[in-house]
Design an enzyme around this catalytic site. Structure first.
Site, PDB file in Angstrom:
ATOM      1  NE  ARG A 183      -2.053  -2.278   3.231  1.00  0.00           N
ATOM      2  CZ  ARG A 183      -2.503  -2.736   4.406  1.00  0.00           C
ATOM      3  NH1 ARG A 183      -3.663  -2.318   4.883  1.00  0.00           N
ATOM      4  NH2 ARG A 183      -1.790  -3.594   5.105  1.00  0.00           N
TER       5      ARG A 183
ATOM      6  NE  ARG B 279      29.008  21.532  -1.855  1.00  0.00           N
ATOM      7  CZ  ARG B 279      29.819  21.451  -2.922  1.00  0.00           C
ATOM      8  NH1 ARG B 279      30.225  22.558  -3.529  1.00  0.00           N
ATOM      9  NH2 ARG B 279      30.211  20.285  -3.379  1.00  0.00           N
TER      10      ARG B 279
ATOM     11  CE1 TYR C  79      32.924  25.838  -3.532  1.00  0.00           C
ATOM     12  CE2 TYR C  79      34.731  26.150  -5.072  1.00  0.00           C
ATOM     13  CZ  TYR C  79      33.958  25.318  -4.277  1.00  0.00           C
ATOM     14  OH  TYR C  79      34.227  23.983  -4.232  1.00  0.00           O
TER      15      TYR C  79
ATOM     16  CE1 TYR D 215      37.085  17.829 -10.928  1.00  0.00           C
ATOM     17  CE2 TYR D 215      35.518  19.201 -12.127  1.00  0.00           C
ATOM     18  CZ  TYR D 215      36.087  17.964 -11.873  1.00  0.00           C
ATOM     19  OH  TYR D 215      35.643  16.867 -12.562  1.00  0.00           O
TER      20      TYR D 215
HETATM   21  C1  UD1 Z   1      -2.482  -6.044  11.173  1.00  0.00           C
HETATM   22  C2  UD1 Z   1      -3.444  -6.932  11.989  1.00  0.00           C
HETATM   23  C3  UD1 Z   1      -4.661  -6.097  12.367  1.00  0.00           C
HETATM   24  C4  UD1 Z   1      -4.217  -4.885  13.161  1.00  0.00           C
HETATM   25  C5  UD1 Z   1      -3.167  -4.085  12.395  1.00  0.00           C
HETATM   26  C6  UD1 Z   1      -2.566  -3.050  13.330  1.00  0.00           C
HETATM   27  C7  UD1 Z   1      -3.271  -9.273  11.317  1.00  0.00           C
HETATM   28  C8  UD1 Z   1      -3.870 -10.353  10.498  1.00  0.00           C
HETATM   29  N1  UD1 Z   1      -3.854  -8.072  11.211  1.00  0.00           N
HETATM   30  O1  UD1 Z   1      -3.135  -5.680   9.969  1.00  0.00           O
HETATM   31  O2  UD1 Z   1      -5.550  -6.877  13.135  1.00  0.00           O
HETATM   32  O3  UD1 Z   1      -5.323  -4.072  13.437  1.00  0.00           O
HETATM   33  O4  UD1 Z   1      -2.093  -4.931  11.953  1.00  0.00           O
HETATM   34  O5  UD1 Z   1      -1.703  -2.182  12.663  1.00  0.00           O
HETATM   35  O6  UD1 Z   1      -2.329  -9.512  12.044  1.00  0.00           O
HETATM   36  N2  UD1 Z   1       4.269  -8.859   8.144  1.00  0.00           N
HETATM   37  C9  UD1 Z   1       5.244  -9.829   8.046  1.00  0.00           C
HETATM   38  N3  UD1 Z   1       5.004 -10.939   7.303  1.00  0.00           N
HETATM   39  C10 UD1 Z   1       3.831 -11.136   6.654  1.00  0.00           C
HETATM   40  C11 UD1 Z   1       2.832 -10.148   6.762  1.00  0.00           C
HETATM   41  C12 UD1 Z   1       3.081  -9.017   7.521  1.00  0.00           C
HETATM   42  O7  UD1 Z   1       6.325  -9.693   8.620  1.00  0.00           O
HETATM   43  O8  UD1 Z   1       3.696 -12.187   6.014  1.00  0.00           O
HETATM   44  C13 UD1 Z   1       4.534  -7.655   8.950  1.00  0.00           C
HETATM   45  C14 UD1 Z   1       4.493  -6.382   8.142  1.00  0.00           C
HETATM   46  O9  UD1 Z   1       5.794  -6.016   7.706  1.00  0.00           O
HETATM   47  C15 UD1 Z   1       3.937  -5.381   9.130  1.00  0.00           C
HETATM   48  C16 UD1 Z   1       3.147  -6.213  10.106  1.00  0.00           C
HETATM   49  O10 UD1 Z   1       3.536  -7.546   9.909  1.00  0.00           O
HETATM   50  O11 UD1 Z   1       4.966  -4.694   9.837  1.00  0.00           O
HETATM   51  C17 UD1 Z   1       1.639  -6.062   9.905  1.00  0.00           C
HETATM   52  O12 UD1 Z   1       1.303  -6.422   8.569  1.00  0.00           O
HETATM   53  P1  UD1 Z   1       0.250  -5.581   7.758  1.00  0.00           P
HETATM   54  O13 UD1 Z   1       0.084  -6.205   6.444  1.00  0.00           O
HETATM   55  O14 UD1 Z   1       0.570  -4.147   7.807  1.00  0.00           O
HETATM   56  O15 UD1 Z   1      -1.065  -5.883   8.621  1.00  0.00           O
HETATM   57  P2  UD1 Z   1      -2.356  -4.980   8.739  1.00  0.00           P
HETATM   58  O16 UD1 Z   1      -3.197  -5.166   7.545  1.00  0.00           O
HETATM   59  O17 UD1 Z   1      -2.001  -3.601   9.107  1.00  0.00           O
HETATM   60 CA    CA Z   2      -0.117  -2.482   9.207  1.00  0.00          CA
END
Ligand code: UD1
Ligand code: CA
Length: 463
Positions: A15, A332, A365, A386
């Site tokens: 996103r 700089r 400069y 330079y």
């Molecule tokens: C998630 C929660 C949601 C909560 C929200 C809060 C779940 C299913 N949903 O949704 O309930 O309200 O966060 O902000 O947990 N990530 C990984 N591996 C993955 C997927 C995600 O490491 O396979 C990490 C992402 O980098 C991120 C975090 O997990 O930092 C959350 O993932 P994201 O996709 O942002 O979840 P949300 O849709 O925000």
């Molecule tokens: Ca999130």
């Protein structure tokens, strides 16, 4: 505290519509995930494991070896991400704080309170929740008839009634390791996104008569999750306000806080004055009595006491006490101004030392130059550093006097107390105490103007 933390940072961040991983986008000059790690450290958590994706080296380059890493090869969801830490945590006896790499705004005290709430209870899991005006994009907290946590439903899976709930899952939890991993092994990607949701451990643990509780927190701002650039800007705003308040309460004057931008890593002393439209970026340090602005940008600048910078840019340079810069000048990277040095209006200096009490007052400069103490550089002086291939240094020894509008063709050395006649182009060294003159003598042609007039043809008559 024997609690360890897992930071989820492997998500693609679709996103954000960005080529760089979401969690390294900066907020107030510091990468998002570095804020998260900082907040955990401030809360007293020693062991931190970061779950990264296959392109995790960018995150590792930022966080370094203070934290441990686990790679999640495929981004199959938050539950799958946490499951990747099972091996590394197999000997961990305490509880586990799980937090997302995209929630950088928690205060250390909030995280500490969450951990104590969990540890002083019988719960297997504690979910940090907040109530927001607009729950869009967050998992909704669904409570049973007794008001106990029943499940967490993602926006995309929610019924219209569930979607109306304004209490949301912050994505920050504390769990008991073993039952959590056991529950994680049972979750299935049966939802709209076909992902393994960490939140699905809640009903599984409940089924086993294990208690999962809610820790509801009053400040919804802290739980802000950054999924897109609008939320990124919102987080920046919140953090900037906090940073401003922090420094004002620490004794810094801000004439107009709304137009004063201070990065997270900057350090200011009491009785610094920041005038409007001022940007204090990177690891800038400003000592007491300094007055910065208006319309000034400092990045990685180190300023001693009582420095004045007016409408200027200073990048990666050190200024000793009492220096004075601006207006409209550009310092700089790689410059060092010794005590009381002055760089006035419309100057650019780069990789240059200006000695104590020396002045570069106007329109100059200086590049790759060593200026001694008590030197005066006349208006419009240019170092020609330079040659089209290489950079060369210019040395101007103590108490030298450079007349206006001189070119100094490097490499060249101007001796102690030497003078340069205005308008000279200096290509060779000048010994101490000598006068260097390198320009044509002036010649006056008497009555030239009258003769020119007499040679002029009369103007054409209009027809
Ligand atoms: C998630 C929660 C949601 C909560 C929200 C809060 C779940 C299913 N949903 O949704 O309930 O309200 O966060 O902000 O947990 N990530 C990984 N591996 C993955 C997927 C995600 O490491 O396979 C990490 C992402 O980098 C991120 C975090 O997990 O930092 C959350 O993932 P994201 O996709 O942002 O979840 P949300 O849709 O925000
Ligand atoms: Ca999130």
């Amino acid at each position: 505290m024997t609690v360890a933390a897992v930071v989820l940072a492997a998500g693609k961040g679709t996103r954000m519509k960005s080529d760089i991983p979401k969690v390294i986008h900066p907020i107030c000059g510091r990468p998002m995930v570095a804020h998260v790690v900082n907040n955990l450290r401030e809360a007293g958590i020693g062991r931190i494991i970061v779950v990264v994706g296959p392109d995790g080296e960018k995150i590792q380059a930022i966080l370094g070896s203070d934290v441990e890493y686990v790679v999640q090869e495929e981004q199959l969801g938050t539950g799958h991400a946490v499951l990747q830490t099972q091996t590394i945590l197999k000997n961990h006896s305490g509880s586990l704080l799980v937090i997302h790499g995209d929630t950088p705004l928690y205060r250390a005290g909030t995280l500490r309170d969450l951990v104590s709430c969990h540890e002083s209870s019988e719960a297997i899991g504690t979910v940090l929740t907040v109530t927001v005006d607009d729950p869009f994009g967050y998992g909704r907290i669904i409570r049973d008839a007794d008001g106990k946590l029943e499940k967490i439903v993602e926006e995309k899976d929610a019924t219209p009634v569930e979607a109306m709930v304004r209490e949301i899952n912050s994505g920050t939890y504390v769990f008991e390791c073993e039952p959590m991993f056991a529950a994680l092994c049972r979750i299935k990607p049966q939802n709209v996104q076909n992902e393994y949701y960490l939140t699905d451990v809640v009903p599984i643990l409940r089924e086993e008569y294990r208690r999962v509780q809610v820790f509801s927190h009053g400040d919804a701002d802290e739980a802000l999750g950054i999924n897109n650039r609008v939320q990124l800007a919102a987080a920046e705003q919140i953090l900037r306000n906090r940073i401003r308040e922090h420094w004002m309460l620490a004794g810094v004057t801000m004439v107009d806080p709304a137009t004063t931008y201070i990065d997270a890593e900057a350090v200011l002393e009491p009785d610094v004055v920041l005038l409007p439209f001022t940007f204090i970026e990177g690891h800038t340090q400003i000592s007491t009595g300094s007055v910065i602005g208006p319309f000034t940008r400092l990045k990685d600048a180190r300023l001693g006491e009582n420095v004045i910078i007016n409408q200027a840019t200073v990048l990666d340079s050190s200024l000793e006490p009492g220096c004075n810069v601006g207006p409209y000048s550009h310092i700089r990277p790689g410059c060092h101004l010794r005590a009381g040095a002055k760089v006035g209006g419309f100057c650019e200096i780069k990789n240059t030392v200006i000695g104590s009490g020396s002045k570069v007052p106007h329109l100059s400069y200086l590049g790759d130059t060593d200026v001694g103490d008590k030197v005066n550089i006349g208006a419009g002086t240019i170092t020609c550093n330079y040659d089209g291939h290489d950079k060369h240094r210019t040395t101007i020894q103590d108490e030298a006097f450079v007349g206006s509008n001189c070119n100094l063709v490097a490499p060249v050395e101007i001796g102690t107390g030497a003078y340069i006649a205005a308008g000279s182009t200096i290509t060779g060294d000048i010994p101490p105490g000598a006068l260097g003159v390198a320009r044509n003598r002036q010649r006056n042609i008497p009555d030239w103007a009258k003769r020119r007039e007499s040679k002029r043809r009369p103007p054409k008559k209009e027809s």
